[in-house]
Design a protein around this motif. Sequence first.
Motif, PDB file in Angstrom:
ATOM      1  N   GLY A  92       0.795  -1.221   0.000  1.00  0.00           N
ATOM      2  CA  GLY A  92       0.000   0.000   0.000  1.00  0.00           C
ATOM      3  C   GLY A  92       0.827   1.269   0.000  1.00  0.00           C
ATOM      4  N   ILE A  93       2.073   1.174  -0.429  1.00  0.00           N
ATOM      5  CA  ILE A  93       2.957   2.341  -0.490  1.00  0.00           C
ATOM      6  C   ILE A  93       2.955   2.869  -1.919  1.00  0.00           C
ATOM      7  N   ASP A  94       2.630   4.140  -2.077  1.00  0.00           N
ATOM      8  CA  ASP A  94       2.635   4.764  -3.396  1.00  0.00           C
ATOM      9  C   ASP A  94       4.046   5.299  -3.650  1.00  0.00           C
ATOM     10  N   TYR A  95       4.735   4.752  -4.625  1.00  0.00           N
ATOM     11  CA  TYR A  95       6.123   5.111  -4.885  1.00  0.00           C
ATOM     12  C   TYR A  95       6.412   5.029  -6.379  1.00  0.00           C
ATOM     13  N   ARG A  96       7.568   5.558  -6.761  1.00  0.00           N
ATOM     14  CA  ARG A  96       8.108   5.389  -8.108  1.00  0.00           C
ATOM     15  C   ARG A  96       9.586   5.046  -7.934  1.00  0.00           C
ATOM     16  N   VAL A  97      10.081   4.111  -8.732  1.00  0.00           N
ATOM     17  CA  VAL A  97      11.489   3.733  -8.686  1.00  0.00           C
ATOM     18  C   VAL A  97      12.087   3.975 -10.063  1.00  0.00           C
ATOM     19  N   PHE A  98      13.285   4.542 -10.093  1.00  0.00           N
ATOM     20  CA  PHE A  98      13.931   4.905 -11.353  1.00  0.00           C
ATOM     21  C   PHE A  98      15.373   4.421 -11.369  1.00  0.00           C
TER      22      PHE A  98
ATOM     23  N   PHE B 139       8.642   8.923  -2.980  1.00  0.00           N
ATOM     24  CA  PHE B 139       7.290   8.710  -2.478  1.00  0.00           C
ATOM     25  C   PHE B 139       6.503  10.008  -2.547  1.00  0.00           C
ATOM     26  N   ASP B 140       7.152  11.044  -3.051  1.00  0.00           N
ATOM     27  CA  ASP B 140       6.566  12.377  -3.080  1.00  0.00           C
ATOM     28  C   ASP B 140       5.734  12.551  -4.344  1.00  0.00           C
ATOM     29  N   LYS B 141       4.459  12.790  -4.181  1.00  0.00           N
ATOM     30  CA  LYS B 141       3.547  12.904  -5.324  1.00  0.00           C
ATOM     31  C   LYS B 141       3.915  14.057  -6.255  1.00  0.00           C
TER      32      LYS B 141
ATOM     33  N   PRO C  72      13.748  12.496  -3.934  1.00  0.00           N
ATOM     34  CA  PRO C  72      14.010  11.074  -3.658  1.00  0.00           C
ATOM     35  C   PRO C  72      14.101  10.820  -2.155  1.00  0.00           C
ATOM     36  N   SER C  73      13.651   9.624  -1.742  1.00  0.00           N
ATOM     37  CA  SER C  73      13.776   9.218  -0.343  1.00  0.00           C
ATOM     38  C   SER C  73      14.927   8.239  -0.150  1.00  0.00           C
ATOM     39  N   ILE C  74      15.191   7.434  -1.183  1.00  0.00           N
ATOM     40  CA  ILE C  74      16.269   6.438  -1.126  1.00  0.00           C
ATOM     41  C   ILE C  74      17.064   6.536  -2.422  1.00  0.00           C
ATOM     42  N   ILE C  75      18.386   6.594  -2.298  1.00  0.00           N
ATOM     43  CA  ILE C  75      19.270   6.606  -3.470  1.00  0.00           C
ATOM     44  C   ILE C  75      20.292   5.490  -3.317  1.00  0.00           C
TER      45      ILE C  75
END
Length: 190
Positions: free
Chosen positions: A64-70, A93-95, A107-110
């Motif tokens: 249920g986590i809304d995220y994007r990974v690149f 996770f930032d819309k 970004p939250s994680i790099i």
Amino acid sequence: MRKGDAIELKKMSVQEYIMFEESSDIRHEYFNGQLIPMPGTTTYHNLICQNIIIALRLLLKGKGIDYRVFMENVKVQITNKKDYTYPDVFLTFDKRDFDKTYILEHPSIIFEVSSPSTKVYDKTDKFIRFRKIPSLRHYIVVNSEKVDIEVFTKVGKEWVSENYSNKNDFLELSVIKIKLPITDIYAEVL
């Protein structure tokens, strides 16, 4: 030329950089008007990046986590708008980033996958730049040639680091409450 060496050209504005980058055959980071060429990568580097993305997607599925990974070819703007870089893998996770197509900011994680020639740069100069991103909570440097991972985690206003060198360990990513198996990161590599 090593990662971190700036091209000796006239200084470019951000707009000139973005236009130049759209037509360039190689990627460049941008720092205070200077271009920093991004060298090609090895097959190990590429496999590790793919492995990280696959593992993250599987671990986050159904949470249920809304995220994007690149991966690699998406640019991140560091807060001062004079600093742009291409992290190897990152999650947001930032819309505010979800509808953007070219440059993301939160970004939250790099993850950076390092080689012997980029390890020092990734853990020093690049990390110093990344720490300016308010949303960043984990910065992870993965060695592409041996099991050696350093996880930097923001705790309050401080950054603490933890090293992993056992292939059977798990990286604890507290911001998304998952444990990422190191065996998944190095699958088909080591």
